[in-house]
Write a protein that holds these residues in place. Structure first.
Motif, PDB file in Angstrom:
ATOM      1  N   GLY A 271       0.813  -1.206   0.000  1.00 28.63           N
ATOM      2  CA  GLY A 271       0.000   0.000   0.000  1.00 28.63           C
ATOM      3  C   GLY A 271       0.850   1.261   0.000  1.00 28.63           C
ATOM      4  O   GLY A 271       0.556   2.224  -0.722  1.00 28.63           O
ATOM      5  N   LEU A 272       1.931   1.273   0.795  1.00 35.00           N
ATOM      6  CA  LEU A 272       2.823   2.435   0.843  1.00 35.00           C
ATOM      7  C   LEU A 272       3.517   2.658  -0.496  1.00 35.00           C
ATOM      8  O   LEU A 272       3.634   3.796  -0.982  1.00 35.00           O
ATOM      9  N   ILE A 273       3.965   1.567  -1.113  1.00 34.75           N
ATOM     10  CA  ILE A 273       4.664   1.685  -2.394  1.00 34.75           C
ATOM     11  C   ILE A 273       3.703   2.128  -3.491  1.00 34.75           C
ATOM     12  O   ILE A 273       4.026   3.003  -4.308  1.00 34.75           O
ATOM     13  N   TRP A 274       2.513   1.545  -3.525  1.00 35.90           N
ATOM     14  CA  TRP A 274       1.523   1.973  -4.525  1.00 35.90           C
ATOM     15  C   TRP A 274       1.093   3.414  -4.273  1.00 35.90           C
ATOM     16  O   TRP A 274       0.821   4.163  -5.220  1.00 35.90           O
ATOM     17  N   GLY A 275       1.042   3.815  -2.999  1.00 33.91           N
ATOM     18  CA  GLY A 275       0.735   5.205  -2.684  1.00 33.91           C
ATOM     19  C   GLY A 275       1.806   6.140  -3.220  1.00 33.91           C
ATOM     20  O   GLY A 275       1.507   7.226  -3.734  1.00 33.91           O
ATOM     21  N   ALA A 276       3.066   5.708  -3.128  1.00 35.45           N
ATOM     22  CA  ALA A 276       4.174   6.499  -3.663  1.00 35.45           C
ATOM     23  C   ALA A 276       4.040   6.670  -5.170  1.00 35.45           C
ATOM     24  O   ALA A 276       4.272   7.760  -5.716  1.00 35.45           O
ATOM     25  N   VAL A 277       3.650   5.597  -5.836  1.00 31.70           N
ATOM     26  CA  VAL A 277       3.460   5.670  -7.288  1.00 31.70           C
ATOM     27  C   VAL A 277       2.320   6.627  -7.629  1.00 31.70           C
ATOM     28  O   VAL A 277       2.406   7.402  -8.585  1.00 31.70           O
ATOM     29  N   CYS A 278       1.248   6.592  -6.830  1.00 36.75           N
ATOM     30  CA  CYS A 278       0.119   7.514  -7.066  1.00 36.75           C
ATOM     31  C   CYS A 278       0.562   8.965  -6.938  1.00 36.75           C
ATOM     32  O   CYS A 278       0.087   9.835  -7.691  1.00 36.75           O
ATOM     33  N   ILE A 279       1.479   9.236  -6.001  1.00 38.57           N
ATOM     34  CA  ILE A 279       2.016  10.593  -5.850  1.00 38.57           C
ATOM     35  C   ILE A 279       2.743  11.013  -7.118  1.00 38.57           C
ATOM     36  O   ILE A 279       2.585  12.148  -7.615  1.00 38.57           O
ATOM     37  N   LEU A 280       3.555  10.105  -7.681  1.00 39.21           N
ATOM     38  CA  LEU A 280       4.277  10.419  -8.912  1.00 39.21           C
ATOM     39  C   LEU A 280       3.305  10.617 -10.083  1.00 39.21           C
ATOM     40  O   LEU A 280       3.524  11.472 -10.941  1.00 39.21           O
TER      41      LEU A 280
END
Length: 298
Positions: A271-280
């Protein structure tokens, strides 16, 4: 522009199909499937070079080998780096590791950003800083909870930046470098077939998979053609933004078609990693919209 968007989406969808494709070629081994894919795809790369009118760049690349014989080792090393990535792409759906491999593709934009900062002194934007922090917490969470971080995830998200930095350092041109990589990998596949196969085994494979093996080359060829065409038709920001579609589709293929699931212990880190991708992705959307607005005003 809409044509470019459709071509980019088509390329991502076709790469998603290729991700599932090894399942259709059972019981062939991972190396067998990998070699068939490369040998079927190489003619398409040759056609792409001609279509892009970049044959002179290929000639110049190999002329460097004449002038600098050690440069041949650089080309072989470059091909080896991408061969490892392509092998994992075949191995993952057959071994039940498709989802963790797709996570590597999700993390790839983040590791590219970090590599740019560390090795090329590029500056982080605010969105990139937030994304990197989220991804870092995701990795720490994964290591803490599970005691490890999937090696295939690491190889994908770290290996590609190494590959691209090496090519930049050796000044290997885009399409010419792609031709060189496929040429040396296809050469290695031919050697593998000569050593491990006999003509009867090759004929058996072709007869048994008389549709699937040639179709693998056709799908790969169309995917690369669509990808390169989209890169010429779209603004760089929008083209990069659409690049996030592929890892999303790889995750969908892993969950829907390969029946992989995210265990509860992975939910936080993923979830944290996918959240990071969403930020990008959000940053890419803002950047692209600003560019469109600026062009309209000017």
């Amino acid at each position: 522009m809409y044509k470019g968007i459709l071509l980019s989406l088509a390329a991502s969808c076709l790469f998603g199909v290729v991700y599932y494709y090894p399942v259709l070629l059972k019981p062939l081994s991972v190396v067998d499937i990998f070699c068939w894919r490369l040998l079927m795809s190489f003619p398409a790369i040759v056609l792409l070079v001609f279509a892009e009118r970049r044959w002179q760049a290929v000639v110049e690349l190999f002329r460097r080998v004449q002038a600098q014989p050690l440069f041949l080792l650089a080309l072989i090393f470059s091909a080896s780096l991408v061969a490892v990535q392509m092998l994992i792409f075949v191995w993952a759906p057959l071994s039940g590791n498709a989802l963790s491999t797709s996570l590597g593709y999700f993390m790839l934009p983040l590791t590219m950003v970090v590599a740019g900062r560390v090795f090329y002194k590029e500056h982080f934007s605010l969105f990139q800083k937030i994304a990197v922090i989220l991804a870092l917490f995701g990795v720490i969470s994964e290591v803490y909870i599970t005691g490890a971080f999937s090696w295939e995830t690491v190889i994908i998200c770290v290996g590609y930046p190494v590959y691209f930095m090496f090519r930049r350092g050796m000044n290997i041109d885009g399409i010419a470098g792609t031709f060189s990589d496929f040429f040396f990998i296809a050469l290695g596949c031919l050697v593998y077939f000569i050593v491990q196969y006999d003509m009867q085994k090759i004929i058996e494979d072709v007869v048994h998979f008389h549709i699937y093996i040639p179709l693998l080359g056709i799908i790969t060829a169309i995917a690369f053609a669509a990808y390169f065409s989209a890169s010429h038709l779209l603004p760089l920001g929008l083209f990069g933004l659409l690049g996030y579609v592929e890892p999303i589709l790889l995750a969908v293929v892993s969950i829907v078609f390969l029946n992989e699931t995210i265990s509860s212990e992975h939910l936080i880190s993923y979830g944290l990693i996918w959240g990071a991708v969403c930020i990008l992705i959000l940053e890419g959307v803002i950047y692209t919209l600003r560019n469109f607005k600026y062009k309209r005003i000017s």
